[in-house]
Write a protein that holds these residues in place. Structure first.
Motif, PDB file in Angstrom:
ATOM      1  N   ASP A  34       0.816  -1.211   0.000  1.00  0.00           N
ATOM      2  CA  ASP A  34       0.000   0.000   0.000  1.00  0.00           C
ATOM      3  C   ASP A  34       0.849   1.260   0.000  1.00  0.00           C
ATOM      4  O   ASP A  34       2.011   1.267   0.388  1.00  0.00           O
ATOM      5  CB  ASP A  34      -0.974   0.022   1.190  1.00  0.00           C
ATOM      6  N   ALA A  35       0.232   2.358  -0.458  1.00  0.00           N
ATOM      7  CA  ALA A  35       0.884   3.659  -0.525  1.00  0.00           C
ATOM      8  C   ALA A  35       0.271   4.598   0.510  1.00  0.00           C
ATOM      9  O   ALA A  35      -0.594   4.206   1.296  1.00  0.00           O
ATOM     10  CB  ALA A  35       0.763   4.245  -1.928  1.00  0.00           C
ATOM     11  N   LEU A  36       0.720   5.844   0.473  1.00  0.00           N
ATOM     12  CA  LEU A  36       0.291   6.843   1.459  1.00  0.00           C
ATOM     13  C   LEU A  36      -0.489   7.974   0.803  1.00  0.00           C
ATOM     14  O   LEU A  36      -0.242   8.323  -0.349  1.00  0.00           O
ATOM     15  CB  LEU A  36       1.514   7.429   2.172  1.00  0.00           C
ATOM     16  N   GLU A  37      -1.392   8.559   1.589  1.00  0.00           N
ATOM     17  CA  GLU A  37      -2.132   9.736   1.150  1.00  0.00           C
ATOM     18  C   GLU A  37      -1.231  10.959   1.327  1.00  0.00           C
ATOM     19  O   GLU A  37      -1.303  11.677   2.320  1.00  0.00           O
ATOM     20  CB  GLU A  37      -3.432   9.891   1.944  1.00  0.00           C
ATOM     21  N   LEU A  38      -0.366  11.158   0.356  1.00  0.00           N
ATOM     22  CA  LEU A  38       0.661  12.191   0.427  1.00  0.00           C
ATOM     23  C   LEU A  38       1.058  12.565  -0.996  1.00  0.00           C
ATOM     24  O   LEU A  38       1.183  11.696  -1.869  1.00  0.00           O
ATOM     25  CB  LEU A  38       1.878  11.661   1.193  1.00  0.00           C
ATOM     26  N   GLU A  39       1.268  13.831  -1.231  1.00  0.00           N
ATOM     27  CA  GLU A  39       1.661  14.285  -2.559  1.00  0.00           C
ATOM     28  C   GLU A  39       3.083  13.818  -2.881  1.00  0.00           C
ATOM     29  O   GLU A  39       3.946  13.766  -2.010  1.00  0.00           O
ATOM     30  CB  GLU A  39       1.599  15.817  -2.623  1.00  0.00           C
ATOM     31  N   ASP A  40       3.318  13.463  -4.136  1.00  0.00           N
ATOM     32  CA  ASP A  40       4.659  13.117  -4.595  1.00  0.00           C
ATOM     33  C   ASP A  40       5.279  14.375  -5.182  1.00  0.00           C
ATOM     34  O   ASP A  40       4.916  14.823  -6.274  1.00  0.00           O
ATOM     35  CB  ASP A  40       4.583  12.011  -5.650  1.00  0.00           C
ATOM     36  N   ALA A  41       6.225  14.965  -4.458  1.00  0.00           N
ATOM     37  CA  ALA A  41       6.756  16.274  -4.831  1.00  0.00           C
ATOM     38  C   ALA A  41       8.011  16.209  -5.693  1.00  0.00           C
ATOM     39  O   ALA A  41       8.462  17.244  -6.180  1.00  0.00           O
ATOM     40  CB  ALA A  41       7.053  17.086  -3.565  1.00  0.00           C
ATOM     41  N   LYS A  42       8.578  15.018  -5.873  1.00  0.00           N
ATOM     42  CA  LYS A  42       9.839  14.945  -6.616  1.00  0.00           C
ATOM     43  C   LYS A  42       9.598  15.041  -8.126  1.00  0.00           C
ATOM     44  O   LYS A  42       8.506  14.751  -8.626  1.00  0.00           O
ATOM     45  CB  LYS A  42      10.592  13.670  -6.268  1.00  0.00           C
ATOM     46  N   ASP A  43      10.642  15.439  -8.835  1.00  0.00           N
ATOM     47  CA  ASP A  43      10.568  15.595 -10.286  1.00  0.00           C
ATOM     48  C   ASP A  43      11.345  14.453 -10.924  1.00  0.00           C
ATOM     49  O   ASP A  43      12.519  14.568 -11.235  1.00  0.00           O
ATOM     50  CB  ASP A  43      11.140  16.951 -10.698  1.00  0.00           C
ATOM     51  N   LYS A  44      10.673  13.310 -11.073  1.00  0.00           N
ATOM     52  CA  LYS A  44      11.284  12.136 -11.685  1.00  0.00           C
ATOM     53  C   LYS A  44      10.324  11.553 -12.726  1.00  0.00           C
ATOM     54  O   LYS A  44       9.103  11.713 -12.608  1.00  0.00           O
ATOM     55  CB  LYS A  44      11.583  11.063 -10.623  1.00  0.00           C
ATOM     56  N   PRO A  45      10.828  10.874 -13.730  1.00  0.00           N
ATOM     57  CA  PRO A  45       9.939  10.304 -14.763  1.00  0.00           C
ATOM     58  C   PRO A  45       8.911   9.329 -14.195  1.00  0.00           C
ATOM     59  O   PRO A  45       7.829   9.168 -14.762  1.00  0.00           O
ATOM     60  CB  PRO A  45      10.915   9.585 -15.704  1.00  0.00           C
ATOM     61  N   TYR A  46       9.258   8.687 -13.077  1.00  0.00           N
ATOM     62  CA  TYR A  46       8.348   7.707 -12.472  1.00  0.00           C
ATOM     63  C   TYR A  46       7.539   8.299 -11.318  1.00  0.00           C
ATOM     64  O   TYR A  46       6.989   7.576 -10.492  1.00  0.00           O
ATOM     65  CB  TYR A  46       9.125   6.487 -11.987  1.00  0.00           C
ATOM     66  N   ARG A  47       7.446   9.604 -11.282  1.00  0.00           N
ATOM     67  CA  ARG A  47       6.650  10.281 -10.259  1.00  0.00           C
ATOM     68  C   ARG A  47       5.200   9.780 -10.276  1.00  0.00           C
ATOM     69  O   ARG A  47       4.665   9.395 -11.309  1.00  0.00           O
ATOM     70  CB  ARG A  47       6.684  11.790 -10.527  1.00  0.00           C
ATOM     71  N   SER A  48       4.567   9.793  -9.130  1.00  0.00           N
ATOM     72  CA  SER A  48       3.181   9.336  -9.028  1.00  0.00           C
ATOM     73  C   SER A  48       2.275  10.071 -10.016  1.00  0.00           C
ATOM     74  O   SER A  48       2.350  11.291 -10.166  1.00  0.00           O
ATOM     75  CB  SER A  48       2.653   9.560  -7.603  1.00  0.00           C
ATOM     76  N   THR A  49       1.412   9.302 -10.679  1.00  0.00           N
ATOM     77  CA  THR A  49       0.437   9.896 -11.593  1.00  0.00           C
ATOM     78  C   THR A  49      -0.891  10.178 -10.909  1.00  0.00           C
ATOM     79  O   THR A  49      -1.809  10.695 -11.538  1.00  0.00           O
ATOM     80  CB  THR A  49       0.181   8.952 -12.786  1.00  0.00           C
TER      81      THR A  49
END
Length: 398
Positions: free
Chosen positions: A86-101
């Motif tokens: 499972d994942a977290l209810e949190l924004e993905d702030a990093k700048d990577k190609p595989y960043r959360s969609t």
């Protein structure tokens, strides 16, 4: 069996050959995070991978699964390898190609890597099923973040007959190329208590005519701090914390209700029960002193995580073969953060190891777990994969 130099080299070669596929899987999961008990697409992809590997599985709950690999050399022991998903209810702030969609969702604890590494291990273990006796269970567990997933496997009987359990957590506080295998308590228990105070409202100018729920709640919070100071041995470790307090509707009204929410963290089953009993006792007696009453509820999120010494020694020995003795940590600091892998350890002996993913030369991998910029050095996934494979085979061959 898998203990000769040649065979060890073969396993390492197979891990490296599959390393990029594991990274690709991790990035897929990272781009498509799902919260606890809603990991529908995640478990769908995991099941697809198991089907491709010809590994039979059973569904656990709505979003869990357990695969089975049976060694062709006959009956033997059973080991369960676990990965949370499972994942977290949190924004993905990093700048990577595989960043959360997915907005507001982020694999900020590394569970994407856990799932990918276990699938990588599953491929190798399936390939070598003719080389071992016994059974390997592959548990892909939902809802670790809310302490609701491991108990589905336990309550469903999926851990019955299991002789050993093994799990891995990636760790951004440990440098890449290092493995932690610590004997004894490593993670605290987690209990979440709720206390509802009931009093009687009145005008603030005549407090004697009311029964102040807010004052009661404040007194309870203060008195709870005496538990660790006066009821727990100073040689032990425990936390009693209150993080939420709701009371009152207006400045000049005596509050007739108050609600507070807090947590208890301990490293032993005995201390846990002692502290929880003290929380409820103090809350009730303080309320009585203030002429109010309480309702007390507690949610058991996780037991203390206590590694079996023999299992920890095995993990340390195998870890040394992978990364070198000097890179195995035997006394990693305890964490007051909880992990419901403890529920598996309550049923069967085992160990929860940690694999470093902090690259000293890449500050992007330094962020703590549950941080919006969390990321890992993905080279750690190959180490996790190999540790799963070699621990399982070593245990079954012993």
């Amino acid at each position: 069996m898998m203990t000769t130099t040649l065979q060890t080299t073969t396993l390492q070669k197979e891990v490296q050959q599959g390393a990029q596929a594991v990274i690709d899987l991790r990035r897929h999961f990272h781009q498509h995070p799902e919260p606890s008990l809603q990991e529908y697409e995640t478990i769908k992809r995991i099941k697809e991978e198991l089907v491709q590997l010809d590994i039979p599985y059973e569904t656990v709950g709505e979003t869990g699964a357990i695969g089975t690999i049976i060694g062709k050399k006959g009956a033997g022991k059973t080991i369960l390898l676990r990965a949370d998903i499972d994942a977290l209810e949190l924004e993905d702030a990093k700048d990577k190609p595989y960043r959360s969609t997915k907005e507001g969702l982020h694999h900020a604890c590394g569970h994407d890597g856990h799932a990918a590494a276990l699938l990588g291990a599953a491929k190798i273990l399936k390939k070598h099923e003719a080389d071992f006796a016994g059974t390997i269970k592959l548990a892909f567990q939902p809802a670790e973040e809310i302490g609701a997933g491991a108990r589905q496997f336990v309550a469903g009987g999926f851990v019955e007959g299991v002789d050993q359990v093994f799990g891995i957590h990636v760790d951004s506080s440990i440098e890449i190329g290092k493995i932690a295998a610590t004997s004894g308590p490593t993670n605290a228990s987690c209990d979440i208590f709720n206390i509802k105070v009931k009093g009687e409202s009145g005008h603030a100018a005549r407090p004697d005519l009311g029964r102040d729920a807010l004052l009661t709640a404040a007194a309870i919070i203060v008195e709870l701090q005496s538990i660790v100071a006066r009821e727990v041995s100073p040689l032990d470790h425990a936390v009693v914390a209150v993080g939420v307090l709701h009371a009152g509707t207006r400045y000049n009204i005596i509050a007739n209700e108050a609600a507070l929410e807090g947590t208890v963290r301990t490293f032993s089953h005995e201390t846990r029960q002692t502290v929880l009993a003290a929380v409820e006792r103090i809350a009730r007696e303080v309320a009585q002193a203030h002429r109010t009453t309480i309702e007390f509820e507690n949610y058991d999120a996780a037991a203390p995580l206590i590694n079996d010494p023999v299992a920890a020694n095995r993990a340390a020995r195998i870890g040394a073969e992978i990364v070198g003795t000097e890179n195995v940590i035997l006394n990693n600091p305890k964490s007051l953060g909880a992990d419901d892998f403890a529920d598996f350890l309550a049923v069967a002996e085992g160990v929860y190891a940690r694999v470093g993913t902090k690259n000293p030369d890449d500050s992007d991998t330094w962020y703590g777990h549950h941080h919006e910029n969390f990321d890992i050095d993905e080279r750690g996934l190959a180490i996790a994969t190999e540790l799963h494979v070699r621990y399982a085979l070593d245990y079954l061959d012993d």
